[in-house]
Design a protein around this motif. Structure first.
Motif, mmCIF file in Angstrom:
data_model
loop_
_atom_site.group_PDB
_atom_site.id
_atom_site.type_symbol
_atom_site.label_atom_id
_atom_site.label_comp_id
_atom_site.label_asym_id
_atom_site.label_seq_id
_atom_site.Cartn_x
_atom_site.Cartn_y
_atom_site.Cartn_z
ATOM 1 N N ALA A 80 15.459 -1.854 5.663
ATOM 2 C CA ALA A 80 15.572 -0.380 5.414
ATOM 3 C C ALA A 80 15.084 0.511 6.794
ATOM 4 N N THR A 81 14.493 -0.238 7.703
ATOM 5 C CA THR A 81 13.877 0.322 8.606
ATOM 6 C C THR A 81 14.524 -0.202 10.220
ATOM 7 N N ALA A 82 14.312 0.451 11.144
ATOM 8 C CA ALA A 82 14.652 -0.227 12.604
ATOM 9 C C ALA A 82 13.152 0.199 13.255
ATOM 10 N N ARG A 83 12.930 -0.599 14.215
ATOM 11 C CA ARG A 83 11.663 -0.634 14.989
ATOM 12 C C ARG A 83 12.180 -0.429 16.564
ATOM 13 N N ILE A 84 11.463 0.130 17.367
ATOM 14 C CA ILE A 84 11.376 0.140 18.788
ATOM 15 C C ILE A 84 10.184 -0.618 19.225
ATOM 16 N N TRP A 85 10.270 -1.646 20.070
ATOM 17 C CA TRP A 85 9.448 -2.543 20.711
ATOM 18 C C TRP A 85 9.395 -2.195 22.305
ATOM 19 N N LEU A 86 8.318 -1.944 22.879
ATOM 20 C CA LEU A 86 7.834 -1.749 24.091
ATOM 21 C C LEU A 86 7.183 -2.919 25.009
ATOM 22 N N ARG A 87 7.833 -3.143 26.135
ATOM 23 C CA ARG A 87 7.081 -3.866 27.072
ATOM 24 C C ARG A 87 6.970 -3.095 28.359
ATOM 25 N N ARG A 88 5.885 -2.744 28.638
ATOM 26 C CA ARG A 88 5.557 -2.169 29.864
ATOM 27 C C ARG A 88 6.007 -2.850 31.020
ATOM 28 N N ALA A 89 6.184 -1.950 32.039
ATOM 29 C CA ALA A 89 6.627 -2.719 33.361
ATOM 30 C C ALA A 89 5.452 -3.744 33.915
ATOM 31 N N GLY A 90 5.979 -4.890 34.213
ATOM 32 C CA GLY A 90 5.006 -5.580 34.823
ATOM 33 C C GLY A 90 3.970 -6.375 33.741
ATOM 34 N N GLN A 91 4.418 -6.329 32.288
ATOM 35 C CA GLN A 91 3.599 -7.028 31.361
ATOM 36 C C GLN A 91 4.553 -8.026 30.529
ATOM 37 N N ARG A 92 3.591 -8.827 29.806
ATOM 38 C CA ARG A 92 4.506 -9.632 29.058
ATOM 39 C C ARG A 92 4.843 -9.689 27.889
ATOM 40 N N ASP A 93 3.700 -8.864 27.069
ATOM 41 C CA ASP A 93 4.017 -8.698 25.789
ATOM 42 C C ASP A 93 4.600 -7.121 25.420
ATOM 43 N N PHE A 94 5.202 -7.663 24.227
ATOM 44 C CA PHE A 94 5.709 -6.257 23.534
ATOM 45 C C PHE A 94 4.955 -5.828 22.519
#
Length: 816
Positions: free
Chosen positions: A41-55
């Motif tokens: 019942a949810t949605a999620r936003i995941w972020l990978r910053r510029a130049g990085q590997r991990d979200f």
């Protein structure tokens, strides 16, 4: 030069159920975003910053009631971003996302709500430069939205619309469970411009290929079809419009071994396509051939997407979002890659995933010395007593172990009926020479509800309901705990179960136990051992011919939370004693925890107790409904306090209102909900000690009161309280001081019940539990004899006594 193979980059944990959709985008600041939608019942936003590997987790988006099945990012030329989600509640939500140099921020609640679909919304896409949104639904339509308002509805498909793609500023492709794909114009939406055929089963996914002159589709037939749009210019109706001929595929790609759910293209100019499906894999296609198979440790890989840098994102049934990369700088460390490969190799594969297996006919490991014929080819070998599945990797030039094959229960694949997913779709023969009728059934569904729906849909007599239920039980080999009517919202009438005549009152009862022996091939744990109407665990039992003893507890944990919250806030505005905003926020947190089946921490039920104590009886209904669901979890009140609140709020000790008075309805429903709340306490492990120590106090308040005045659902709840008390006694090695009181309550039920077999059955199982328990020696002889006499009376009843389950439990008790 051959492209490097994809390897794991990261595994994103956070969802608690299947990830049904993933979408991607890049911000103006160079960050990469993933939007995942889940059945939790949810949605999620995941972020990978510029130049990085991990979200990293950036935002959790809530607001849907039910599964979230679709996602997309809406970006306009100015760079503004809106995260779009849609799902089971038929609504498309939009959440504004602000990108900064450090990351992103998203609205906590939906900024936009697009309402208009009449069934589950399962797919979303966005037009060029964010010019419009298109959604597809099980209601057989697609809708076009501009400025978050519906501007066109595309009607014509005969079954659910599973996929949509925005081709250009005016044209849209839709794919359906009716096995066809249609091209539409927003300007003239009354009929399709063209119809594409070629699939032999439901079409589940679409993607526009590089350049926009062609597209690909995938479906439940396990294939991927490629089509051309070159001859279909905007505004043209040639080649397959209304009355026109259908357009076949230019090419068909085969390689998946089960349903194919999702498609995406890989940026980079290589013309690569990604697909995913029910065979635990995502596959990379190049020049019409499978170039790489990415194995996922989950049966269903529901969705795939590509990031602007070419990394691949997958959402799957194990609740993970996974990212794979060709770039060694973004791939996981060697230890994590090794651990992931070990996870893949150690997976237990049900034989339904790989086909029938005859162990004696399989070669040994020496067969792996022979190279595979193509990427993704699967070979099974016998290694001692273990059957191993290996898959050929063209990139490494070797066979890669992907799991060990085991037997199992269930079909291993979803079936479609009228465009909707089911675990089973049975053919039911009703007469010679008459085509069989289709009976759809989900393992998470109550068999009585499925049976009643089948009978009503085919205009058959409800007298056959038991036969249909027996047919379902036999063919699913399930361990079921029966059913009568489902939940009925006491103040909105929502989710009403209309079959079989329900009993008065406003809320449905827990399903009736119809305990049967477990299967020998292992127990399906994905849903068939959970009562789908009450979410109660199945009473466990030894592998014997009898029913007794039963140690698992029955609960009433399902409700219409959206209606509950809406009515609660409405009544709060009408009452003189109102909950503050902080208290309302606490109520929302309780509702969210109940919906997500939270197991950690204690739920703050203080605001609910305040409203139950101060509000008018008729206004207490939504509060009571949420309260009884909450107390099935650890809460801030102990068991005695919960019971006291329930008794006082239902006015249990007061005289029953005069027949025909306006107070009767609220009293009936409040009494039923009070009993459900008390029954639910046994599902809370923190309450078991209090229930044992204070059994006389809690149960004593129920004895010799209003049982005969309760409606059917209230009487079922009363019998469930008695049953749960005895289930706890069966699991204890010491005698319960409340045992004597419990047998008197059983007599109350058996003596005054008007004829509802479910109530009688639960009371009889409770009696059998008592006789099995260590408390049996302390039962008063007179009361016990009365119970057995009443049991014999019901056994001789021409109605209730004729049921097989009543005969069986009476015979088992008689033999003790």
């Amino acid at each position: 030069m051959a492209a490097a193979p994809y390897k794991l980059s990261s595994q994103l944990a956070g969802h608690s159920a299947d990830v049904r959709s993933v979408s991607t985008c890049a911000t103006a600041t160079g960050h990469h975003l993933i939007l995942s939608a889940s059945r939790d019942a949810t949605a999620r936003i995941w972020l990978r910053r510029a130049g990085q590997r991990d979200f990293t987790p950036a935002a959790e988006l809530s607001g849907h009631d039910g599964f979230v099945n679709a996602s997309a990012f809406l970006q306009d030329p100015s760079g503004s971003i809106v995260a779009l989600t849609a799902g089971q509640d038929r609504i498309v939500h939009g959440f504004e996302v602000q990108a900064t140099g450090d990351g992103v921020k998203a609205s906590a609640a939906p900024d936009y709500a697009m309402i208009g679909h009449e069934d589950n919304v399962c797919t979303l896409d966005v037009g060029p430069r964010g010019s419009y949104i298109v959604s597809g639904s099980w209601d057989k339509t697609a809708k076009v939205w501009r400025e978050f308002q519906c501007v066109a509805t595309l009607k014509g498909h005969q079954q659910a619309v599973w996929a949509v793609v925005a081709v250009d500023e005016d044209r849209i492709l839709t794919a359906s469970a009716d096995k066809t794909i249609r091209l539409w114009s927003i300007a003239t939406p009354d009929r399709p411009l063209a119809t594409f055929t070629g699939h032999s089963d439901a079409v589940r996914g679409l993607v526009l290929l590089d350049g926009g002159a062609s597209f690909a589709s995938c479906g439940n037939d396990g294939t991927i079809n490629l089509y051309s749009l070159a001859s279909l210019q905007p505004g043209s109706s040639s080649g397959g419009g209304s009355g026109g001929s259908s357009i076949p595929p230019l090419q068909t790609l085969s390689g998946h071994t089960s349903f194919v759910y999702s498609l995406a293209t890989v940026p980079g100019g290589r013309g690569e396509l990604i697909s995913s499906g029910e065979d635990r894999s995502a596959r990379i296609w190049r020049d019409g051939e499978a170039a790489q198979t990415i194995t996922i440790p989950a049966i269903s890989v529901w969705s795939v997407a590509a990031l602007p840098d070419g990394d691949v994102v997958c959402g799957s049934s194990d609740s993970f979002v996974r990212v794979f990369s060709r770039d060694a700088r973004r791939q996981a460390e060697a230890a994590e890659l090794q651990a992931y490969e070990h996870t893949i190799a150690s997976q237990a594969l049900n034989k339904t995933q790989v086909g029938d297996v005859r162990k004696d006919d399989l070669p040994g490991p020496e067969a792996l010395a022979q190279p595979g014929a193509k990427e993704g080819q699967t070979k099974m070998v016998r290694n001692g007593d273990v059957v191993e599945a290996h898959q050929w990797s063209t990139a490494s030039g070797s066979w890669v172990k992907i799991g060990e094959v085991v037997g199992g229960v269930g079909s291993g694949q979803k079936k479609l009926h009228e465009g909707k997913e089911y675990d089973y779709v049975f053919d039911v023969d009703i007469a010679d020479g008459v085509p069989p009728l289709k009976l759809p059934y989900n393992l998470s569904e109550n068999p009585y509800a499925a049976a009643q729906r089948f009978l009503e849909a085919n205009e058959l007599s409800s007298e056959y309901v038991e036969q249909v239920v027996q047919f379902i039980d036999k063919n699913t080999e399930g361990v079921n705990i029966g059913a009568t009517s489902s939940y009925v919202d006491p103040y909105t009438g929502a989710s009403r179960y209309t079959g079989g005549g329900g009993g008065g009152g406003g809320a449905g009862a827990a399903a009736p136990p119809a305990f049967s022996a477990p299967t020998t091939g292992g127990q399906y744990t994905g849903g068939n051992n959970v009562d789908p109407f009450t979410s109660s665990a199945q009473p466990s039992r030894a592998a014997t011919q009898g029913v007794l003893p039963q140690r698992a507890f029955l609960t009433f944990a399902t409700t219409n939370l959206a209606a509950v919250k809406e009515k609660l806030r409405q009544f709060n505005g009408e009452e003189s004693t109102q909950l503050s905003q902080d208290e309302l926020d606490a109520v929302d947190r309780v509702a969210a925890a109940v919906q997500q089946k939270q197991t950690s921490g204690r739920l703050d039920v203080g605001p609910l107790q305040k409203a139950l104590a101060a509000w008018k009886p008729a206004s207490r209904l939504p509060v009571f409904d949420l309260f009884r669901c909450a107390v099935a979890h650890p809460v801030t009140a102990d068991a005695v306090d919960v019971a006291r609140t329930a008794f006082e709020a239902s006015e249990w000790s007061q005289d029953w209102p005069a027949a025909g008075s306006p107070e009767v309805k609220a009293r009936e429903v409040n009494s039923m909900l009070a009993l459900r709340a008390i029954a639910n306490l046994w599902n809370n492990p923190e309450a078991l000690g209090d229930l044992s120590a204070n059994g006389i106090s809690i149960l004593g308040s129920l004895k010799d009161t209003h049982f005969a005045r309760l409606n059917k659902n209230g009487r079922v709840a009363y019998a469930s309280v008695v049953y749960n008390a005895t289930a706890q006694m069966v699991g204890s090695t010491s005698r319960s001081p409340a045992a004597a009181l419990t047998v008197e309550m059983i007599n109350e039920v058996l003596q005054h019940e008007a004829g509802e077999s479910e109530v009688v059955y639960r009371a009889l199982v409770a009696l059998g539990n008592l006789l099995y328990s260590t408390s049996s020696g302390s039962l008063p002889v007179g009361a016990l004899q009365s119970a057995k006499n009443l049991m014999r009376k019901w056994a001789g009843s021409s109605s209730v006594g004729s049921e097989e389950r009543i005969k069986a439990i009476c015979a088992e008790i008689q033999s003790l």
